[in-house]
Design a protein around this motif. Structure first.
Motif, short mmCIF file in Angstrom:
data_model
loop_
_atom_site.label_atom_id
_atom_site.label_comp_id
_atom_site.label_asym_id
_atom_site.label_seq_id
_atom_site.Cartn_x
_atom_site.Cartn_y
_atom_site.Cartn_z
N SER A 1 21.53 31.31 44.84
CA SER A 1 21.62 31.63 43.42
C SER A 1 20.53 30.94 42.60
CB SER A 1 23.00 31.27 42.87
OG SER A 1 23.22 29.89 42.96
N ASN A 2 19.84 29.98 43.19
CA ASN A 2 18.76 29.30 42.48
C ASN A 2 17.37 29.77 42.90
OD1 ASN A 2 19.97 27.33 40.62
ND2 ASN A 2 20.99 26.64 42.47
N ILE A 3 17.31 30.73 43.78
CA ILE A 3 16.02 31.29 44.17
C ILE A 3 15.78 32.53 43.33
CG2 ILE A 3 14.73 32.42 46.03
CD1 ILE A 3 16.22 30.65 48.02
N ASP A 4 14.68 32.55 42.62
CA ASP A 4 14.33 33.70 41.78
C ASP A 4 13.60 34.74 42.63
OD1 ASP A 4 13.74 35.47 39.77
OD2 ASP A 4 12.20 34.20 38.84
N VAL A 5 14.32 35.79 42.98
CA VAL A 5 13.73 36.84 43.82
C VAL A 5 13.21 38.01 43.00
CG1 VAL A 5 15.08 36.24 45.88
CG2 VAL A 5 15.99 37.90 44.25
N THR A 6 13.33 37.95 41.68
CA THR A 6 12.90 39.08 40.85
C THR A 6 11.41 39.40 40.98
OG1 THR A 6 12.81 37.63 38.92
CG2 THR A 6 14.78 38.99 39.17
N PRO A 7 10.52 38.41 41.12
CA PRO A 7 9.11 38.79 41.30
C PRO A 7 8.87 39.62 42.56
CG PRO A 7 9.26 36.46 40.74
CD PRO A 7 10.66 36.95 41.01
N VAL A 8 9.61 39.30 43.61
CA VAL A 8 9.47 40.07 44.86
C VAL A 8 10.07 41.45 44.68
CG1 VAL A 8 10.20 40.20 47.28
CG2 VAL A 8 9.47 38.02 46.31
N LEU A 9 11.26 41.52 44.09
CA LEU A 9 11.93 42.80 43.91
C LEU A 9 11.14 43.73 42.99
CD1 LEU A 9 15.61 41.56 43.58
CD2 LEU A 9 14.50 42.56 45.60
N SER A 10 10.46 43.16 42.00
CA SER A 10 9.70 44.00 41.08
C SER A 10 8.51 44.68 41.75
CB SER A 10 9.22 43.16 39.89
OG SER A 10 8.25 42.21 40.30
N LYS A 11 8.07 44.15 42.89
CA LYS A 11 6.94 44.75 43.60
C LYS A 11 7.37 45.79 44.62
CE LYS A 11 4.10 40.69 42.95
NZ LYS A 11 3.43 39.55 43.56
N LEU B 1 5.04 40.10 50.46
CA LEU B 1 5.95 39.55 49.45
C LEU B 1 6.62 38.26 49.90
CD1 LEU B 1 7.57 42.88 48.24
CD2 LEU B 1 5.70 41.61 47.20
N ALA B 2 6.81 38.11 51.21
CA ALA B 2 7.44 36.89 51.71
C ALA B 2 6.57 35.67 51.40
CB ALA B 2 7.69 37.01 53.21
N GLN B 3 5.27 35.82 51.58
CA GLN B 3 4.35 34.72 51.28
C GLN B 3 4.39 34.37 49.79
OE1 GLN B 3 2.72 32.87 53.48
NE2 GLN B 3 1.79 31.61 51.91
N ASP B 4 4.41 35.40 48.93
CA ASP B 4 4.49 35.17 47.49
C ASP B 4 5.77 34.42 47.13
OD1 ASP B 4 2.13 36.54 47.17
OD2 ASP B 4 3.05 38.37 46.37
N LEU B 5 6.90 34.84 47.72
CA LEU B 5 8.16 34.19 47.43
C LEU B 5 8.12 32.73 47.87
CD1 LEU B 5 11.11 34.37 46.47
CD2 LEU B 5 11.72 35.08 48.79
N PHE B 6 7.59 32.46 49.04
CA PHE B 6 7.50 31.10 49.56
C PHE B 6 6.65 30.23 48.62
CE2 PHE B 6 5.08 27.93 52.03
CZ PHE B 6 6.12 27.13 52.44
N GLU C 1 6.17 25.94 44.51
CA GLU C 1 5.72 25.51 43.18
C GLU C 1 6.90 25.06 42.32
OE1 GLU C 1 3.55 28.81 41.57
OE2 GLU C 1 2.01 28.69 43.13
N GLN C 2 7.99 25.82 42.34
CA GLN C 2 9.17 25.46 41.55
C GLN C 2 9.76 24.14 42.04
OE1 GLN C 2 12.27 28.42 41.41
NE2 GLN C 2 13.71 27.04 40.43
#
Length: 137
Positions: A27-37, A113-118, A123-124
């Motif tokens: 619930s603390n992982i923001d997956v919206t940037p990945v999903l938006s792509k 997208l996996a690399q972007d999420l990681f 960074e967070q």
């Protein structure tokens, strides 16, 4: 006997509390940037109604929980209502097949997208001082 088992299972589900470590992490992982792509919007389900967000969380949970294969992941989702709920699927109902997860994973891999999420999670975690740059491999 079966009725007692069903009643026990239902009572267990009704007492579910969202304090499991897996739920807290996911619930603390923001997956919206990945999903938006992806080809479909974050809130839109696939052809069989599976949420892309839940599928992505299940793939993350697979790694976090040390589940070795997609086949084992699908089995865990099918047999463990708490794990299924933590990933974002309903307690009851169907879960994606191995083939569905494989296609979804391939899409994520092809779009890198996996690399972007990681990278975003690292960074967070650094901003929140959960990890230092010394601990990143």
């Amino acid at each position: 006997m079966i009725r007692q088992t069903l009643l026990f299972s239902f009572e267990t589900l009704m007492q579910y509390d969202e304090s499991t470590r897996l739920f807290q992490v996911l619930s603390n992982i923001d997956v919206t940037p990945v999903l938006s792509k992806l080809d479909r919007p974050a809130g839109k389900s696939g052809p069989k109604g599976y949420s892309a967000e839940a599928m992505l969380c299940a793939l993350i949970a697979q790694r976090l929980c040390g589940i070795p294969t997609i086949v084992k992941l699908v089995e865990r989702l099918r047999t463990d209502p708490r794990f299924r709920y933590d990933c974002g699927f309903a307690f009851l109902g169907t879960t994606p097949s191995s083939a569905t997860f494989s296609r979804f994973f391939q899409t994520i891999t092809n779009l890198e997208l996996a690399q972007d999420l990681f990278e975003k999670q690292v960074e967070q975690a650094q901003r929140e001082q959960l990890i230092s740059s010394d601990s990143i491999a």
